[in-house]
Design an enzyme around this catalytic site. Structure first.
Site, mmCIF file in Angstrom:
data_model
loop_
_atom_site.group_PDB
_atom_site.id
_atom_site.type_symbol
_atom_site.label_atom_id
_atom_site.label_comp_id
_atom_site.label_asym_id
_atom_site.label_seq_id
_atom_site.Cartn_x
_atom_site.Cartn_y
_atom_site.Cartn_z
ATOM 1 N N LYS A 136 7.478 -58.115 -22.723
ATOM 2 C CA LYS A 136 6.166 -58.094 -23.382
ATOM 3 C C LYS A 136 5.094 -58.538 -22.407
ATOM 4 O O LYS A 136 5.347 -59.220 -21.412
ATOM 5 C CB LYS A 136 6.154 -58.987 -24.628
ATOM 6 C CG LYS A 136 6.434 -60.474 -24.383
ATOM 7 C CD LYS A 136 5.242 -61.305 -23.913
ATOM 8 C CE LYS A 136 5.603 -62.759 -23.704
ATOM 9 N NZ LYS A 136 4.543 -63.518 -22.987
ATOM 10 N N ASP A 171 8.532 -66.530 -29.163
ATOM 11 C CA ASP A 171 8.406 -65.131 -28.759
ATOM 12 C C ASP A 171 9.550 -64.255 -29.251
ATOM 13 O O ASP A 171 9.491 -63.030 -29.121
ATOM 14 C CB ASP A 171 8.341 -65.020 -27.227
ATOM 15 C CG ASP A 171 7.030 -65.531 -26.649
ATOM 16 O OD1 ASP A 171 6.070 -65.713 -27.419
ATOM 17 O OD2 ASP A 171 6.981 -65.753 -25.423
#
Length: 309
Positions: free
Chosen positions: A10, A137
């Protein structure tokens, strides 16, 4: 029998960070974009929980039960009253300790792989709940695409993206500890009133349009000053990418990987080459986003109806 799951890296196109909470975490407005750099996690039946790893920087990956992949297997097994007897093999391609959620990706990938291998039939909501227990996350690593993360980043709302965005990621030598970067953020903001983190509507609009030129000036990372304080050399890398034609440059998450938004795929190749020849980074990787979340190879996953977890 074995199950292999592919899971993306990401980039944080916006990372707004609030003041430290009593529990030590920070409230965030975290706009995640999954990009096409992947780890693969293969789960195979075994007599005990075991982790192995191959790929770039594999030597830096812990192979004990502190690894998020191991913890994911343990948590799923505990919930379903079974032993966590599995061999998890991680094929790394996401930079290690680079601010691109490689460890979180491995946790999400292992969770999905073990669910498929063991036939536990966990719901999407249960998987997201376990992800949130593993780390801030990890839920996004499971769902991919683009999402706004609030709370400490684990509460997700999917975002519309109108096209592909092309990136270059410059990988630095060594890593940066996420807790150390947050501690430096707190130090730099000592005595300062830190505003509540709020997502940028201008940024969300640019994502929805799929317009890199509109997105570029809206990119922001409140952790960047802390990362630069701990690793001043990153400023040279950022400047090199901008000079080479990147539309925007920022530290990815807690760093030390730096991210460069480019106009198109050809521009990304040019920027990557300039970074490689400059000697300001160890390597440069080209990737586009959004990318799908954790996926069992060989069969598609259903689209979640809600990302609140």
């Amino acid at each position: 029998m074995s199950v292999t799951v592919r899971v993306p890296a990401k980039v944080n196109v916006q990372l707004a960070v609030g003041a430290a909470r009593p529990d030590g975490f920070h409230d965030l407005a975290n706009v995640f974009l999954a990009v096409g750099l992947y780890d693969e996690i293969t789960a195979t039946p075994a007599d005990e929980l075991r982790i192995t790893c191959e790929g770039p920087d594999a030597a830096q990956v812990p192979l004990d039960h502190t690894n998020l992949a191991a913890r994911a297997a343990q948590k799923l097994a505990e919930r379903h009253g079974r032993p966590a007897d599995v061999h998890l093999h991680i094929t790394k391609d996401i930079p290690v300790a680079g601010g691109m959620a490689g460890g979180s990706a491995d946790g999400a990938g292992a969770l999905l792989a073990c669910d498929a291998l063991w036939g536990t039939g966990a719901s999407r909501a249960e998987l997201l709940d376990i992800c949130a227990e593993l780390g801030s996350d990890v839920p996004f690593s499971l769902v991919g695409g683009a999402a706004l993360g609030t709370g400490r980043g684990e509460k997700l709302r999917p975002l519309e993206v109108g096209g592909s965005f092309h990136w270059v990621f410059a990988v630095a030598d060594g890593g940066l500890s996420t807790p150390a970067v947050y501690a430096e953020f707190d130090r730099l903001n000592e005595g300062v009133e830190v505003p509540e983190p709020v997502e940028s509507q201008q940024l969300l609009d640019a994502l929805a349009k799929g317009d890199p030129t509109a997105l570029a000036p809206t990119l922001s990372n409140d952790l960047q000053p802390a990362a630069l304080s701990l690793r001043p050399s990153l400023a040279t890398t950022l400047a090199t990418g901008r000079t080479a034609g990147a539309l925007a440059a920022l530290v990815s998450g807690s760093g030390p990987t730096t991210a460069f938004l480019t106009r198109d795929a050809d521009s990304a190749t040019d920027v990557a080459q300039a970074l490689l020849t400059s000697g300001t980074c160890r390597t440069a990787r080209v990737a586009a986003g959004p990318a799908p979340g954790a996926t069992v190879l060989g069969r598609p996953l259903p689209t979640p109806t809600t990302l609140e977890g």
